[in-house]
Design a protein around this motif. Structure first.
Motif, PDB file in Angstrom:
ATOM      1  N   TYR A  45      -6.851   3.053   5.916  1.00  0.00           N
ATOM      2  CA  TYR A  45      -6.213   3.791   4.821  1.00  0.00           C
ATOM      3  C   TYR A  45      -4.884   4.363   5.307  1.00  0.00           C
ATOM      4  O   TYR A  45      -4.804   4.909   6.414  1.00  0.00           O
ATOM      5  N   GLN A  98       0.844  -1.203   0.000  1.00  0.00           N
ATOM      6  CA  GLN A  98       0.000   0.000   0.000  1.00  0.00           C
ATOM      7  C   GLN A  98       0.878   1.252   0.000  1.00  0.00           C
ATOM      8  O   GLN A  98       0.610   2.213  -0.719  1.00  0.00           O
ATOM      9  N   GLU A 112       0.886   4.057  -2.999  1.00  0.00           N
ATOM     10  CA  GLU A 112       0.608   5.481  -2.745  1.00  0.00           C
ATOM     11  C   GLU A 112       1.798   6.357  -3.127  1.00  0.00           C
ATOM     12  O   GLU A 112       1.623   7.481  -3.591  1.00  0.00           O
TER      13      GLU A 112
END
Length: 348
Positions: free
Chosen positions: A221, A108, A112
């Motif tokens: 998140y 992740q 990003e």
């Protein structure tokens, strides 16, 4: 520092935000603030760091990248408060509860990072003379390193009795030398590829990429923090230190690191020149060369055990880097062959 003292220290700063603190927990440069308006993170930075990074954060927000922990303005619109020779800025507190395994978290983070680079990318004019000067200085440095490696191995081999360090260095010499020559070759290929280019691709780099600087909210998140070193630069300047730290372990075939790079490339593929520079820098065995140079220059009695351990650790690092670079070169060659095969089929 007592809880009361902490409250007294942060209260004047938080007044600028109309926040009344109830309780403060100390996390080094970050204070966790429990207040009448919720829970916040108050970060202290040196005033020399300045607040230029906030401009980069705002640019990213404007381009639609919101995976950065927001920095709150004071009531009069400032994004940092100067108090007792230090600067402070305020953010929401991220719970950062681990709900996934490390591999998924790093995937992740890498995704990003690729999005951050994609949204901030721009072509910047390059001074050809400066590029040539950078190339010539780097080649000179690489050749000096090669000269040292060869000279030191000759000296060691002339001795009737080598020290443990010298013996281990002679065992590792060929692989260190090969890594350095590979790095030099890729750097030369990069220069040949780019010497006529008038522009280069630049992105906003985080500047201190680490899994510790990627925190999670209550919904899972991930958000970047610690943007104080953000600047415009080559995208490889974020990936290289992150990978180098991940590969600084006992020897292992780190396919996980290879996966990270290809995961990044799914969202932000490197151009050919960026790839060549990436290979050159990742293969460059500077840490092990520095250990050998320090040993060689040390005149007083040397702690052999300490130096041997350092040399061994840096050799492991070199081999871990080598595995990742060779695996990527191999995969590149396979992709190129598949592409050429498809083109031949179409033409026939």
């Amino acid at each position: 520092m007592s809880d009361l003292n902490r409250l007294e220290e942060v209260s004047p700063i938080l007044k600028n935000y109309l926040i009344e603190p109830y309780f403060v927990e100390d996390y080094g440069r970050i204070q966790k603030i429990y207040s009448n308006k919720g829970t916040f993170a108050l970060k202290k930075i040196a005033p020399t760091a300045g607040t230029d990074f906030i401009r980069h954060v705002h640019q990213l927000y404007q381009k639609g990248f919101n995976r950065i922990v927001p920095i709150y303005p004071t009531m009069d619109g400032r994004y940092a408060v100067l108090n007792d020779k230090d600067l402070y800025y305020l953010m929401p507190w991220m719970p950062n509860e681990i709900k996934e395994d490390r591999q998924h978290r790093n995937q992740q983070l890498i995704r990003e990072l690729a999005r951050l680079h994609t949204l901030s990318t721009k072509e910047i004019p390059i001074n050809k003379e400066e590029r040539t000067e950078h190339y010539e200085k780097t080649i000179q440095q690489l050749e000096k390193h090669l000269e040292f490696l060869d000279g030191f191995v000759d000296e060691c081999e002339k001795k009737t009795y080598m020290s443990p360090f010298e013996l281990l260095y002679c065992i590792y010499y060929n692989e260190i030398s090969q890594a350095l020559k590979f790095s030099k070759t890729k750097f030369e290929e990069w220069y040949e590829n780019t010497k006529e280019n008038e522009k280069a691709r630049m992105v906003i780099t985080h500047g201190k990429l680490s899994s510790e600087h990627f925190l999670y909210d209550e919904n899972g998140y991930g958000y970047f923090i610690n943007f104080e070193n953000a600047q415009f630069g080559s995208p490889i300047h974020d990936l290289l230190p992150f990978l180098s730290r991940a590969l600084n372990t006992n020897p292992k075939r780190n396919d996980e690191a290879v996966d990270w790079i290809y995961h990044y490339h799914k969202y932000f593929p490197f151009k050919q020149d960026e790839k060549l520079l990436f290979y050159s820098y990742l293969a460059y065995p500077i840490p092990i060369i520095q250990v050998a140079e320090t040993y060689y220059r040390k005149q007083q009695s040397k702690n052999e055990l300490k130096f041997v351990r350092q040399l061994q650790r840096k050799y492991w690092h070199l081999k871990n880097n080598e595995y990742v670079v060779m695996r990527m070169v191999e995969m590149d060659a396979q992709q190129q062959q598949a592409k050429e095969g498809a083109q031949q089929q179409q033409s026939s």
